[in-house]
Design a protein around this motif. Structure first.
Motif, PDB file in Angstrom:
ATOM      1  N   ALA A  26     -20.839 107.153  11.253  1.00 46.13           N
ATOM      2  CA  ALA A  26     -22.195 107.120  11.390  1.00 46.13           C
ATOM      3  C   ALA A  26     -22.922 107.900  10.216  1.00 46.13           C
ATOM      4  O   ALA A  26     -24.182 107.314  10.061  1.00 46.13           O
ATOM      5  CB  ALA A  26     -22.538 107.812  12.699  1.00 46.13           C
ATOM      6  N   PHE A  27     -22.308 108.827   9.431  1.00 44.06           N
ATOM      7  CA  PHE A  27     -23.033 109.654   8.616  1.00 44.06           C
ATOM      8  C   PHE A  27     -23.598 108.727   7.481  1.00 44.06           C
ATOM      9  O   PHE A  27     -24.547 108.904   6.738  1.00 44.06           O
ATOM     10  CB  PHE A  27     -21.975 110.631   8.174  1.00 44.06           C
ATOM     11  N   TRP A  28     -22.788 107.628   7.275  1.00 45.21           N
ATOM     12  CA  TRP A  28     -23.017 106.851   6.136  1.00 45.21           C
ATOM     13  C   TRP A  28     -24.369 105.973   6.305  1.00 45.21           C
ATOM     14  O   TRP A  28     -25.326 105.753   5.631  1.00 45.21           O
ATOM     15  CB  TRP A  28     -22.023 105.710   5.952  1.00 45.21           C
ATOM     16  N   ASN A  83     -23.515 121.561   3.861  1.00 45.97           N
ATOM     17  CA  ASN A  83     -22.231 122.022   4.377  1.00 45.97           C
ATOM     18  C   ASN A  83     -21.184 121.794   3.284  1.00 45.97           C
ATOM     19  O   ASN A  83     -20.777 120.639   2.861  1.00 45.97           O
ATOM     20  CB  ASN A  83     -21.609 121.408   5.496  1.00 45.97           C
ATOM     21  N   PRO A  84     -20.779 122.637   2.135  1.00 44.60           N
ATOM     22  CA  PRO A  84     -19.771 122.544   1.227  1.00 44.60           C
ATOM     23  C   PRO A  84     -18.708 123.006   1.755  1.00 44.60           C
ATOM     24  O   PRO A  84     -17.680 123.358   0.725  1.00 44.60           O
ATOM     25  CB  PRO A  84     -20.533 123.004  -0.001  1.00 44.60           C
ATOM     26  N   THR A 111     -27.049 112.978   3.506  1.00 47.63           N
ATOM     27  CA  THR A 111     -26.600 112.842   2.042  1.00 47.63           C
ATOM     28  C   THR A 111     -25.075 113.107   2.171  1.00 47.63           C
ATOM     29  O   THR A 111     -24.536 114.211   2.616  1.00 47.63           O
ATOM     30  CB  THR A 111     -27.133 113.585   1.081  1.00 47.63           C
ATOM     31  N   VAL A 112     -24.199 112.148   1.549  1.00 47.07           N
ATOM     32  CA  VAL A 112     -22.715 112.405   1.464  1.00 47.07           C
ATOM     33  C   VAL A 112     -22.430 112.506   0.066  1.00 47.07           C
ATOM     34  O   VAL A 112     -22.733 111.760  -0.620  1.00 47.07           O
ATOM     35  CB  VAL A 112     -22.058 111.087   2.304  1.00 47.07           C
ATOM     36  N   THR A 113     -21.748 113.633  -0.225  1.00 49.09           N
ATOM     37  CA  THR A 113     -21.081 113.831  -1.626  1.00 49.09           C
ATOM     38  C   THR A 113     -19.639 113.930  -1.314  1.00 49.09           C
ATOM     39  O   THR A 113     -19.068 114.460  -0.187  1.00 49.09           O
ATOM     40  CB  THR A 113     -21.712 114.849  -2.352  1.00 49.09           C
ATOM     41  N   VAL A 139     -17.950 118.094   2.822  1.00 55.77           N
ATOM     42  CA  VAL A 139     -16.548 117.952   3.616  1.00 55.77           C
ATOM     43  C   VAL A 139     -16.772 117.352   4.638  1.00 55.77           C
ATOM     44  O   VAL A 139     -17.725 117.542   5.664  1.00 55.77           O
ATOM     45  CB  VAL A 139     -16.118 119.525   3.448  1.00 55.77           C
ATOM     46  N   PHE A 140     -15.600 116.786   5.115  1.00 57.78           N
ATOM     47  CA  PHE A 140     -15.353 116.040   6.511  1.00 57.78           C
ATOM     48  C   PHE A 140     -14.109 116.187   7.093  1.00 57.78           C
ATOM     49  O   PHE A 140     -13.058 116.547   6.267  1.00 57.78           O
ATOM     50  CB  PHE A 140     -15.845 114.683   6.098  1.00 57.78           C
TER      51      PHE A 140
END
Length: 310
Positions: A261-263, A222-223, A269-271, A250-251
């Motif tokens: 929780a994503f972390w 998801n970008p 993967t968080v960018t 994106v968030f």
């Protein structure tokens, strides 16, 4: 007559944009006074980002158009004081950046590169991935960015499905639209890429029902916009294995809160919202060309349909 052009964005961005904008306006043959401050009633055009302090457009009585610096316009389309044309940012640098980011992460997941990059136990897993031709990719949101990404992935051999709200054609691409098309697009997506704008119709489009339609073990990239996804539903799908990995740029809240929780999920993967940045030099040329078109009596390019929200 000299055109008064207001740079209404974060002041920290002004040093990066000032020279490219002045050069581009000159190249287009425009006599322009570009500043970060004018009396509102003197402004002819506004170079705008939703991070700007300008929230009330009513005092800008001479304003002819607003040129958005970002591809996303959801932060301004609902502003009832904005009654002039609004153009979103579509420029070659932004598009190329998105193509590179999407292609890189699709290939990363397709090839299973993470297992080789992080291999702490030095294990020898001799397992070759399928060829691209056997890995269906779906792109939700087949506008300019989606089409550019789709063409690159198709050139690498991936079977690409592009879905949008309205019908369209693209050689070599399976094009679907509407509610029934969305179901078909999801059911075949081993890798799903989100490039939709954020509107009332697309918010939470990826909910528990939609995620369940994906092939088990699908990858989500998801970008686009964070609010396209129901975070809770995605966390459940990642935990159950319905989604094997999610790469998210994106968030709903940015920066992503440290307690989210994503972390902590190993298959996320968080960018930091870097998939596609507006590049000042190429963006400046797009803006200057649009102002010149308006002054020549031509329609603005990339004009936002306020009713649809993009």
């Amino acid at each position: 007559m000299t055109l008064n052009i207001l740079f209404a964005a974060a002041q920290a961005d002004w040093p990066d944009y000032e020279t490219p904008l002045r050069d581009a306006l000159k190249t287009e043959g425009l006599d322009a006074d570009l500043r970060t401050s004018f009396a509102p009633e003197l402004v002819d055009y506004m170079v705008y980002a939703p991070s700007s302090e300008v929230k009330d457009f009513a005092p800008y009585t001479r304003l002819k158009a607003v040129l958005n610096l970002w591809a996303g316009v959801e932060g301004v389309t609902g502003n009832e004081t904005l009654n002039v044309p609004l153009a979103r940012m579509v420029d070659p640098g932004l598009t190329q950046g998105m193509v590179e980011w999407v292609t890189g992460h699709v290939l990363r997941h397709h090839l299973g590169m993470d297992a080789h990059i992080v291999n702490l136990d030095h294990s020898w897993h001799h397992c070759a991935p399928p060829l691209a031709q056997d890995r269906p990719v779906t792109i939700l949101g087949y506008g300019a960015l989606g089409a550019a990404c789709g063409e690159m992935l198709r050139s690498l051999g991936f079977p690409v499905t592009g879905w949008s709200r309205r019908p369209g054609d693209a050689p070599g691409i399976r094009r679907l639209h509407g509610a029934d098309g969305l179901i078909q697009a999801l059911e075949t997506a081993e890798i799903l890429v989100l490039l939709l704008p954020l509107t009332g119709d697309t918010e939470n489009l990826l909910d528990a029902t939609s995620l369940a339609r994906l092939p088990k073990g699908a990858v989500l990239v998801n970008p686009g916009r964070g609010a396209l996804i129901d975070d809770g539903a995605l966390i459940d799908a990642l935990t159950s294995g319905q989604i094997s990995h999610a790469t998210l740029d994106v968030f709903r809240t940015e920066p992503l809160p440290k307690e989210h929780a994503f972390w902590s999920l190993p298959n996320v993967t968080v960018t930091p919202h870097v998939a596609s940045e507006t590049r000042p030099r190429t963006a400046a040329r797009t803006i200057a060309e649009n102002i010149r078109r308006a002054e020549d009596g031509q329609p603005l390019k990339h004009l936002v349909d306020r009713a649809r929200g993009y």
